[in-house]
Design a protein around this motif. Structure first.
Motif, PDB file in Angstrom:
ATOM      1  N   LYS A  14      -7.688   4.804   1.419  1.00  0.00           N
ATOM      2  CA  LYS A  14      -6.947   3.560   1.617  1.00  0.00           C
ATOM      3  C   LYS A  14      -5.912   3.712   2.735  1.00  0.00           C
ATOM      4  O   LYS A  14      -5.550   2.745   3.404  1.00  0.00           O
ATOM      5  N   ALA A  37      -1.135  -3.340   3.015  1.00  0.00           N
ATOM      6  CA  ALA A  37      -2.522  -2.932   3.179  1.00  0.00           C
ATOM      7  C   ALA A  37      -3.075  -3.442   4.506  1.00  0.00           C
ATOM      8  O   ALA A  37      -2.878  -4.603   4.867  1.00  0.00           O
ATOM      9  N   THR A  78      -5.121   1.369   6.119  1.00  0.00           N
ATOM     10  CA  THR A  78      -3.694   1.375   6.446  1.00  0.00           C
ATOM     11  C   THR A  78      -3.370   2.677   7.166  1.00  0.00           C
ATOM     12  O   THR A  78      -3.690   3.759   6.675  1.00  0.00           O
ATOM     13  N   MET A 136       0.819  -1.210   0.000  1.00  0.00           N
ATOM     14  CA  MET A 136       0.000   0.000   0.000  1.00  0.00           C
ATOM     15  C   MET A 136       0.859   1.270   0.000  1.00  0.00           C
ATOM     16  O   MET A 136       0.555   2.247  -0.660  1.00  0.00           O
ATOM     17  N   ASN A 174      -0.789   3.010  -3.052  1.00  0.00           N
ATOM     18  CA  ASN A 174      -1.895   2.294  -3.693  1.00  0.00           C
ATOM     19  C   ASN A 174      -1.624   2.097  -5.186  1.00  0.00           C
ATOM     20  O   ASN A 174      -2.478   2.358  -6.036  1.00  0.00           O
ATOM     21  N   ASN A 175      -0.401   1.680  -5.500  1.00  0.00           N
ATOM     22  CA  ASN A 175       0.040   1.395  -6.878  1.00  0.00           C
ATOM     23  C   ASN A 175       0.143   2.627  -7.773  1.00  0.00           C
ATOM     24  O   ASN A 175       0.217   2.488  -9.001  1.00  0.00           O
ATOM     25  N   ASP A 212      -7.504   8.873  -1.918  1.00  0.00           N
ATOM     26  CA  ASP A 212      -6.746   7.708  -1.457  1.00  0.00           C
ATOM     27  C   ASP A 212      -6.138   7.896  -0.077  1.00  0.00           C
ATOM     28  O   ASP A 212      -5.802   6.915   0.596  1.00  0.00           O
TER      29      ASP A 212
END
Length: 220
Positions: free
Chosen positions: A161, A30, A194, A1, A65-66, A84
């Motif tokens: 996230k 994550a 997270t 993450m 988150n990529n 995010d």
């Protein structure tokens, strides 16, 4: 993450250059609740701001988150920080002439959401942080712990996230601080968010799953 790869950061003051972060690489999975710990001046808050896109590293890569922050344009990066990521600051940064619920809603409204679309989420968060009965109060009518709970709910309104928290209990008494840390742990488990929390308190770290330690700008 969260991934940081070979992060360097320095500040120049006149003729002098101060190296704050020296080749920092780390990963946070994550759903983890991680404490970033170190003494004052160790670079932990600077690292947190760089990870969240609020500051720039001199070199290195940040992936949340990529999404690699360095590859995003200003609009995409701003959207990422709203959607995010949630931020909780030591100073809370609440707007005094807005109510609790109005403060919490700010990120959602900035993201273009209608009030009706997030009312259910708002009620859920107000109950989760114990402020449902205080929703019409203004920050000046709240205790420090209640103000921080408002800031936490605001950080979660867009269902991020990741939540970055910078010394969140630094201005609270020990009992209020304990309650907030327990709340963060509960929210981490309930929502799977997270959390990366900066702290200099060893007691605070027992609420997290893992501790990353910095000293003099380096991981130890």
């Amino acid at each position: 993450m969260i991934q940081a790869q070979n992060i360097y950061k320095s500040f120049s003051t006149g003729k002098h250059t101060l190296s704050v972060l020296k080749d920092i690489s780390l990963k946070v999975s994550a759903g983890e609740f991680v404490s970033l710990m170190g003494p004052s001046g160790s670079g932990k808050s600077t690292l947190l701001y760089i990870l969240g896109g609020l500051d720039r590293a001199d070199s290195g890569n940040i992936i949340i988150n990529n999404k690699e922050i360095g590859n995003l344009n200003d609009t995409a990066e701003s959207t990422m920080r709203r959607v995010d990521i949630g931020f909780v600051f030591q100073a809370y940064n609440l707007i005094d002439n807005l109510t609790v619920e109005e403060n919490i809603l700010i990120p959602a409204l900035l993201d273009g959401k209608k009030r009706s679309a997030v009312n259910k989420q708002l009620d859920e968060l107000l109950k989760a942080v114990g402020l449902f009965e205080h929703r019409k109060h203004r920050p000046t009518e709240l205790s420090g712990g209640q103000q921080l709970r408002t800031a936490i709910a605001r950080a979660l309104i867009n269902r991020p996230k990741v939540v970055f928290a910078d010394e969140p209990i630094g201005n609270l008494d020990s009992q209020s601080g304990k309650e907030v840390l327990e709340l963060l742990g509960k929210l981490n488990q309930q929502y799977g968010i997270t959390i990366l929390m900066v702290t200099h308190s060893e007691d605070s770290t027992k609420y997290s799953n893992r501790v990353i330690r910095l000293r003099d700008g380096q991981l130890v």
